[in-house]
Design an enzyme around this catalytic site. Sequence first.
Site, PDB file in Angstrom:
ATOM      1  N   CYS A   2     -15.553 -25.622 -19.309  1.00 28.43           N
ATOM      2  CA  CYS A   2     -15.672 -26.973 -19.873  1.00 28.43           C
ATOM      3  C   CYS A   2     -16.667 -27.805 -19.084  1.00 28.43           C
ATOM      4  O   CYS A   2     -16.671 -27.790 -17.853  1.00 28.43           O
ATOM      5  CB  CYS A   2     -14.314 -27.659 -19.878  1.00 28.43           C
ATOM      6  N   ALA A  34     -14.079 -24.386 -24.333  1.00 25.99           N
ATOM      7  CA  ALA A  34     -12.903 -24.743 -25.124  1.00 25.99           C
ATOM      8  C   ALA A  34     -13.184 -25.971 -25.968  1.00 25.99           C
ATOM      9  O   ALA A  34     -13.445 -27.053 -25.447  1.00 25.99           O
ATOM     10  CB  ALA A  34     -11.713 -24.995 -24.199  1.00 25.99           C
ATOM     11  N   TYR A 158      -2.271 -23.947 -22.430  1.00 33.61           N
ATOM     12  CA  TYR A 158      -2.532 -24.837 -23.554  1.00 33.61           C
ATOM     13  C   TYR A 158      -1.540 -24.525 -24.678  1.00 33.61           C
ATOM     14  O   TYR A 158      -0.634 -23.714 -24.516  1.00 33.61           O
ATOM     15  CB  TYR A 158      -3.994 -24.744 -23.964  1.00 33.61           C
ATOM     16  N   ARG A 206      -7.885 -15.149 -26.431  1.00 28.70           N
ATOM     17  CA  ARG A 206      -7.728 -15.242 -24.977  1.00 28.70           C
ATOM     18  C   ARG A 206      -6.255 -15.431 -24.654  1.00 28.70           C
ATOM     19  O   ARG A 206      -5.590 -16.306 -25.200  1.00 28.70           O
ATOM     20  CB  ARG A 206      -8.550 -16.405 -24.410  1.00 28.70           C
TER      21      ARG A 206
END
Length: 324
Positions: A2, A34, A158, A206
Site C-alpha cells: 500500500c 490492496a 482483513y 491471498r
Amino acid sequence: MCQYSAENGLANNWHLVHYGSRAVGGAGLIIVEATAVSPDGRITPYDLGLWNDEQTLKLKEIVDFIEVQGAVPAIQIGHAGRKASHDKPSTGGRQLNSDEGGWETIGPSPISFAENERIPQELDKAAIQRVIENFKNTAIRAKEAGFKVLEIHGAHGYLIHQFLSPLSNKRHDEYGGNFENRIRLLLEITTTIQQVWLADYPLFVRLSATDWIEGGWDLKETVQLSRILHEMGVDLIDCSSGGNIAAAHIPLSEGYQIHFSEEIKKTSVLTATVGLITTIEKMQEILETNKADIILLGRELLRNPYFPLKIEDAVWPEPYLRSK
C-alpha cells in the site's frame, strides 16, 4: 505494498510512476496494492479504491503503461473490515475517529482488533450480501480497466480473514462456527467473481496460512481451504500469514513463510511465496526445489524497483541498454 497516497480512492501520478518503475525495472507481474471494494473497506482514507468510473479510468492509465513495458497488470481487491479507518503507518497508524476522517467499521462479530479500537458492527445477512456484490462490481471494473490477473485479499486480518478465523468470528449462523461456515463468505465471493471475471484470466486468492496463535486459523485449515478453492477453479494461492491478532508473535527470518507455500502446493494448486526474500540465490532455490511457483517481492522492490534486471537474461528497456 500500500502506498497510502490516494485521495477519495483515486490513483494519481505517484501510483503511475511507482508501478511504472517496477514494470520498467523488469518485474513480470505487477500487483497493484490492496484496493478497496467500497469506501468503508479502506484501511486508511488514503487507500486506492475501485467502486466508481473515475477510479477505473485512473487505473486504466497505469494498466496501459505496465503492459507497454511487457509486464502483466494485476490488482488485489479487498475489504479491511474491523481493521479499517486507520491513519497511515507513517503517522502512527492509529484508528481514526469520525471527526478525523474515520468511519464506523464492520466485521463478522463485535470484536475489536486491538483493545483501544472501536468494536465493529456485526454484519447481518443483508450486509454480507452487499459486501459480496461490492466484490463482484469491483471485479467488473478491474476487467474494464484492463487488468489481466485478479487477486482476492483473504489474508492479513482483513474482512475475509476475520470470517475465516475462529478468534475473530464468533457467529452462530451459517457464516460462523465450524470450518465450512467460516469459509462460506470467501467461497461465495469467489463464485460471484467467477461469474464476471474472464475465465482465461488468472484468479488468485491471498491467504494467511496461520494466525500464529493457539486456537486461531492454522495451516491445516489453509491447506483444506486451498484444496477447495483449487477445485473451484482458483488458479493460485498467494501464501502469507498473520495480521488478524494484534498480540500474535511472528518469528521473522529470511523466507520464514516458504514452508506454507510448500505445504499448500501438495494440493496441486499453484502457489506464490512472500516474506523477507531478498536475494536471487534464494529465489532460485525456492523455484528449483518446487516450494513455490512464483516469487512475489514487496519491500525489496520498494528499495530497488530495478532489482529484476540483475537476473541473468533479464530483458532491459531499450533506453537503459547503455548502462547494462
